[in-house]
Write a protein that holds these residues in place. Structure first.
Motif, mmCIF file in Angstrom:
data_model
loop_
_atom_site.group_PDB
_atom_site.id
_atom_site.type_symbol
_atom_site.label_atom_id
_atom_site.label_comp_id
_atom_site.label_asym_id
_atom_site.label_seq_id
_atom_site.Cartn_x
_atom_site.Cartn_y
_atom_site.Cartn_z
ATOM 1 N N ILE A 39 0.943 -0.971 -0.158
ATOM 2 C CA ILE A 39 -0.610 0.248 -0.322
ATOM 3 C C ILE A 39 0.779 1.355 0.295
ATOM 4 O O ILE A 39 0.923 2.538 -0.669
ATOM 5 N N PHE A 40 1.856 1.207 0.743
ATOM 6 C CA PHE A 40 2.365 2.683 0.944
ATOM 7 C C PHE A 40 3.024 2.312 -0.383
ATOM 8 O O PHE A 40 3.933 3.550 -0.886
ATOM 9 N N ASP A 41 4.182 1.210 -0.931
ATOM 10 C CA ASP A 41 4.606 1.571 -1.944
ATOM 11 C C ASP A 41 3.841 2.172 -3.216
ATOM 12 O O ASP A 41 4.226 2.356 -4.163
ATOM 13 N N GLY A 42 2.856 1.567 -3.483
ATOM 14 C CA GLY A 42 1.790 2.402 -4.046
ATOM 15 C C GLY A 42 1.911 3.359 -4.228
ATOM 16 O O GLY A 42 1.318 4.137 -5.335
ATOM 17 N N CYS A 43 1.589 3.708 -3.003
ATOM 18 C CA CYS A 43 1.125 5.246 -3.088
ATOM 19 C C CYS A 43 2.615 6.338 -2.806
ATOM 20 O O CYS A 43 2.388 7.378 -3.789
ATOM 21 N N MET A 44 3.584 6.091 -3.014
ATOM 22 C CA MET A 44 4.691 6.481 -3.106
ATOM 23 C C MET A 44 4.815 6.354 -4.609
ATOM 24 O O MET A 44 5.507 7.866 -5.199
ATOM 25 N N SER A 45 4.225 4.938 -5.601
ATOM 26 C CA SER A 45 4.761 5.475 -6.988
ATOM 27 C C SER A 45 3.882 7.139 -7.579
ATOM 28 O O SER A 45 4.329 7.118 -9.245
ATOM 29 N N ALA B 268 6.178 17.350 -7.997
ATOM 30 C CA ALA B 268 5.788 18.810 -7.585
ATOM 31 C C ALA B 268 6.262 18.387 -6.142
ATOM 32 O O ALA B 268 5.651 19.883 -4.483
ATOM 33 N N VAL B 269 6.244 17.068 -5.192
ATOM 34 C CA VAL B 269 5.768 16.857 -4.168
ATOM 35 C C VAL B 269 7.513 16.699 -3.695
ATOM 36 O O VAL B 269 7.623 15.495 -4.829
ATOM 37 N N LYS B 270 7.974 17.071 -2.381
ATOM 38 C CA LYS B 270 8.851 16.698 -2.503
ATOM 39 C C LYS B 270 9.652 15.190 -1.669
ATOM 40 O O LYS B 270 7.805 14.782 -0.929
ATOM 41 N N LEU C 7 6.184 10.655 1.434
ATOM 42 C CA LEU C 7 6.614 9.810 2.562
ATOM 43 C C LEU C 7 6.126 9.653 3.819
ATOM 44 O O LEU C 7 5.666 8.415 4.310
ATOM 45 N N GLU C 8 6.074 11.335 4.425
ATOM 46 C CA GLU C 8 4.826 11.326 5.697
ATOM 47 C C GLU C 8 3.689 10.743 5.001
ATOM 48 O O GLU C 8 2.426 10.856 5.744
ATOM 49 N N SER D 14 -3.398 17.011 4.792
ATOM 50 C CA SER D 14 -2.516 18.235 4.890
ATOM 51 C C SER D 14 -0.710 17.531 5.447
ATOM 52 O O SER D 14 -0.501 18.144 5.664
ATOM 53 N N ARG D 15 -1.077 17.153 5.386
ATOM 54 C CA ARG D 15 0.622 16.223 5.351
ATOM 55 C C ARG D 15 1.410 16.635 4.162
ATOM 56 O O ARG D 15 2.854 17.201 3.355
#
Length: 107
Positions: free
Chosen positions: A30-36, A41-43, A48-49, A103-104
């Motif tokens: 789930i995390f890796d899919g989100c990061m992909s 535009a997003v640091k 990661l947060e 918000s993150r």
């Protein structure tokens, strides 16, 4: 491809469905899919947060079968990002998690 891998993990976990996902491989997927989904535009630290929040909310609030069914719906949407977003936002739990974590992404 990542969704197919996640669905394979989930398929074998369905008989053991519970109210919390504790399988590290599923949460990591789930995390890796989100990061992909990160754009220029997003640091990376901000992403990661956000993704950690998102994966954590899902792992604590959904069970394997819910994630599996959602994944099947997203897979059926194919590459249509608009349809995928509509499916995700139509899921009440996921919608709430996205609101909690968005918000993150703010600077």
């Amino acid at each position: 491809m990542k969704i197919k891998l996640l669905l394979t993990f989930l398929l074998f976990q369905i008989p053991f469905a519970q109210s919390e996902i504790t399988d590290k491989a599923v949460i990591t997927s789930i995390f890796d899919g989100c990061m992909s989904e990160q754009t220029s535009a997003v640091k990376t630290g901000v992403m990661l947060e956000y993704c950690a929040c998102y994966a954590n909310k899902i792992s604590l609030g959904m069970d394997i079968s819910e994630v599996y069914l959602l994944g099947m719906d997203l897979l059926a949407a194919g590459e249509d990002k608009t349809k995928q977003a509509q499916i995700a936002l139509a899921n009440k739990k996921l919608n709430e998690y996205l609101k909690d974590c968005i918000s993150r992404l703010a600077p």
